[in-house]
Scaffold this motif. Structure first.
Motif, PDB file in Angstrom:
ATOM      1  N   VAL A 124      78.702  80.337  59.316  1.00  0.00           N
ATOM      2  CA  VAL A 124      77.490  80.264  58.508  1.00  0.00           C
ATOM      3  C   VAL A 124      76.474  79.399  59.239  1.00  0.00           C
ATOM      4  O   VAL A 124      76.690  78.208  59.451  1.00  0.00           O
ATOM      5  CB  VAL A 124      77.786  79.672  57.116  1.00  0.00           C
ATOM      6  CG1 VAL A 124      76.520  79.674  56.260  1.00  0.00           C
ATOM      7  CG2 VAL A 124      78.903  80.447  56.432  1.00  0.00           C
ATOM      8  N   LEU A 144      76.950  84.738  59.663  1.00  0.00           N
ATOM      9  CA  LEU A 144      76.231  84.881  58.401  1.00  0.00           C
ATOM     10  C   LEU A 144      74.991  84.002  58.472  1.00  0.00           C
ATOM     11  O   LEU A 144      75.095  82.793  58.666  1.00  0.00           O
ATOM     12  CB  LEU A 144      77.113  84.439  57.235  1.00  0.00           C
ATOM     13  CG  LEU A 144      78.467  85.136  57.097  1.00  0.00           C
ATOM     14  CD1 LEU A 144      79.266  84.529  55.954  1.00  0.00           C
ATOM     15  CD2 LEU A 144      78.294  86.631  56.888  1.00  0.00           C
ATOM     16  N   THR A 148      70.684  83.457  57.016  1.00  0.00           N
ATOM     17  CA  THR A 148      69.581  83.880  56.145  1.00  0.00           C
ATOM     18  C   THR A 148      68.525  84.647  56.918  1.00  0.00           C
ATOM     19  O   THR A 148      67.692  85.318  56.325  1.00  0.00           O
ATOM     20  CB  THR A 148      68.919  82.658  55.488  1.00  0.00           C
ATOM     21  OG1 THR A 148      68.437  81.778  56.513  1.00  0.00           O
ATOM     22  CG2 THR A 148      69.900  81.916  54.587  1.00  0.00           C
ATOM     23  N   THR A 183      72.366  87.005  54.804  1.00  0.00           N
ATOM     24  CA  THR A 183      72.779  86.560  53.472  1.00  0.00           C
ATOM     25  C   THR A 183      71.659  86.584  52.443  1.00  0.00           C
ATOM     26  O   THR A 183      71.906  86.354  51.258  1.00  0.00           O
ATOM     27  CB  THR A 183      73.385  85.152  53.544  1.00  0.00           C
ATOM     28  OG1 THR A 183      72.446  84.266  54.184  1.00  0.00           O
ATOM     29  CG2 THR A 183      74.679  85.165  54.341  1.00  0.00           C
ATOM     30  N   THR A 242      75.304  91.678  50.556  1.00  0.00           N
ATOM     31  CA  THR A 242      76.200  91.130  51.577  1.00  0.00           C
ATOM     32  C   THR A 242      77.414  90.474  50.941  1.00  0.00           C
ATOM     33  O   THR A 242      78.552  90.672  51.385  1.00  0.00           O
ATOM     34  CB  THR A 242      75.443  90.119  52.455  1.00  0.00           C
ATOM     35  OG1 THR A 242      74.464  90.820  53.226  1.00  0.00           O
ATOM     36  CG2 THR A 242      76.393  89.388  53.397  1.00  0.00           C
ATOM     37  N   PHE A 243      77.199  89.683  49.886  1.00  0.00           N
ATOM     38  CA  PHE A 243      78.310  88.965  49.274  1.00  0.00           C
ATOM     39  C   PHE A 243      79.267  89.911  48.544  1.00  0.00           C
ATOM     40  O   PHE A 243      80.476  89.669  48.505  1.00  0.00           O
ATOM     41  CB  PHE A 243      77.780  87.876  48.335  1.00  0.00           C
ATOM     42  CG  PHE A 243      77.140  86.741  49.076  1.00  0.00           C
ATOM     43  CD1 PHE A 243      77.905  85.717  49.591  1.00  0.00           C
ATOM     44  CD2 PHE A 243      75.767  86.717  49.298  1.00  0.00           C
ATOM     45  CE1 PHE A 243      77.323  84.670  50.302  1.00  0.00           C
ATOM     46  CE2 PHE A 243      75.169  85.680  49.999  1.00  0.00           C
ATOM     47  CZ  PHE A 243      75.955  84.659  50.504  1.00  0.00           C
ATOM     48  N   HIS A 292      72.660  75.210  49.811  1.00  0.00           N
ATOM     49  CA  HIS A 292      73.108  76.587  49.614  1.00  0.00           C
ATOM     50  C   HIS A 292      74.313  76.576  48.692  1.00  0.00           C
ATOM     51  O   HIS A 292      74.931  75.539  48.447  1.00  0.00           O
ATOM     52  CB  HIS A 292      73.421  77.273  50.946  1.00  0.00           C
ATOM     53  CG  HIS A 292      74.446  76.588  51.802  1.00  0.00           C
ATOM     54  ND1 HIS A 292      74.258  75.343  52.355  1.00  0.00           N
ATOM     55  CD2 HIS A 292      75.688  76.972  52.189  1.00  0.00           C
ATOM     56  CE1 HIS A 292      75.319  74.997  53.063  1.00  0.00           C
ATOM     57  NE2 HIS A 292      76.207  75.955  52.965  1.00  0.00           N
ATOM     58  N   TYR A 351      79.860  81.556  49.142  1.00  0.00           N
ATOM     59  CA  TYR A 351      80.567  81.720  50.414  1.00  0.00           C
ATOM     60  C   TYR A 351      82.078  81.657  50.231  1.00  0.00           C
ATOM     61  O   TYR A 351      82.828  82.370  50.920  1.00  0.00           O
ATOM     62  CB  TYR A 351      80.079  80.673  51.422  1.00  0.00           C
ATOM     63  CG  TYR A 351      78.672  80.949  51.886  1.00  0.00           C
ATOM     64  CD1 TYR A 351      78.427  81.825  52.936  1.00  0.00           C
ATOM     65  CD2 TYR A 351      77.585  80.387  51.236  1.00  0.00           C
ATOM     66  CE1 TYR A 351      77.133  82.122  53.343  1.00  0.00           C
ATOM     67  CE2 TYR A 351      76.292  80.674  51.631  1.00  0.00           C
ATOM     68  CZ  TYR A 351      76.065  81.543  52.679  1.00  0.00           C
ATOM     69  OH  TYR A 351      74.788  81.840  53.074  1.00  0.00           O
TER      70      TYR A 351
END
Length: 351
Positions: free
Chosen positions: A182, A205, A207, A226, A231-232, A250, A255
């Protein structure tokens, strides 16, 4: 004592500027190092601007130090004049506690002595970091830089490198595991390189969709933006490990949902405000949430040797010390790929 040129912040509101500091002459077990390069870590900004509190001014930041041995004390057995060496985030510890004896000096029960913005154990004098021409360090806290790693690209390994290598080793990443990284900054880009070298299937991952090509160029096998809420859902339960390098606020729960049963998410970033973690995010799939702080001397040397063996180094932009304030502002905007490194040879012209 000898006076040497450096760059320092006089206060939390002051820009960094030329400054003179004193370095001790090498004692029996000390190594005197001519600093060639020093990486610029985001924590340098936090501490120079007293964003974490307790900063000691004037402050000379810098804990990603690479240089050559200029002199050694009479009892030094590990290094000789001319050796290429490094100094990371700390320069001393109590040496007696359980953590120190285990080679985990970063978790010293009395607190490690930071390379800068800390105090010497012997006399309480402030420590000054790598935005300087020289540093004197006990040989037990000096690292050998292996042949084959470009020196300017080795400097960030002393913080960004070990910060990402250590949790991958400690939490047991193995070949074939699915790893999500991330954030693709100074830490994230190293996590990608290490994950690939360790045989994991790596997904970045981020933004920012603009990071896609960079992620793939660094060796990642996949990328997901993201900001796209799908995506999630699409990646739910996909990963064995997540390395979270982001310091911006975040949602940890989102996540955690990406982990498989028994998966592990490790926090490396430090958001300004605490983030809530729902018990069900962990309970439902027996997931684990952990953290990690740099690494000990032994593990940092292991990491450097691993980098030499696998051709790994940080991606850097080398700057003149006189560009340091501009570099800080660019870092805050995310305008660096992926680490600024100071050419310390420019200090003489800046003094």
């Amino acid at each position: 004592m000898s006076k040497i040129p450096a760059y320092a912040a006089a206060s939390a509101k002051a820009p960094l500027a030329p400054f003179s500091i004193e370095r001790r002459e090498p004692g029996p077990r000390d190594v005197l190092i001519d600093i060639l390069y020093c990486g610029v870590c985001h924590s340098d900004i936090h501490q120079a601007r007293d964003e974490w509190g307790g900063s000691i001014f004037p402050m000379v930041p810098g804990h990603e130090i690479v240089g050559r041995v200029a002199a050694v004390g009479a009892q030094v057995g590990k290094y000789k004049v001319g050796d290429t060496v490094g100094v990371g985030c700390f320069v001393d510890s109590c040496r007696q506690c359980e953590q120190c004896r285990a080679g985990e000096e970063q978790y010293c029960s009395e607190g490690m002595t930071g390379t800068y913005n800390s105090r010497e154990r012997a006399d309480g004098a402030p420590t000054y970091g790598g935005y300087a021409s020289r540093i004197t360090v006990d040989e037990d806290y000096v690292l050998r830089i292996p042949d084959g790693i470009p020196l300017e690209r080795a400097a960030p390994l002393l913080c960004a490198g070990i910060t990402t290598y250590s949790p991958l080793r400690h939490y047991g990443l193995k070949a074939g595991d699915k790893l999500a990284v991330v954030g693709l900054g100074g830490l994230g880009h190293m996590a990608v390189k290490f994950g690939v070298a360790m045989g994991a299937e790596v997904t970045v991952l981020s933004t920012s969709e603009s990071k896609r090509q960079d992620a793939l160029a660094l060796g990642a096998h996949a990328f997901a933006a993201t900001r796209d809420k799908d995506t999630f859902k699409r990646l739910a339960g996909s990963f064995d490990f997540i390395i979270d390098s982001v310091s911006a606020p975040h949602d940890y729960n989102a996540y955690l949902s990406l982990l498989r049963t028994d998966g592990t998410m490790v926090l490396l970033g430090v958001p300004e405000e605490p983030a809530p973690v729902a018990a069900f995010s962990l309970i439902m799939q027996r997931r684990k949430l952990g953290g990690s702080l740099i690494g000990g001397i032994r593990e940092t040397q292991e990491m450097l040797d691993f980098c030499a063996e696998h051709g790994i180094a940080s991606d850097v932009e080398v700057i003149d010390i006189r560009q340091i304030n501009e570099a800080y502002e660019r870092m805050l905007k995310g305008d660096v790929h992926y680490r600024f490194v100071i050419d310390n040879g420019t200090l003489s012209a800046a003094a």
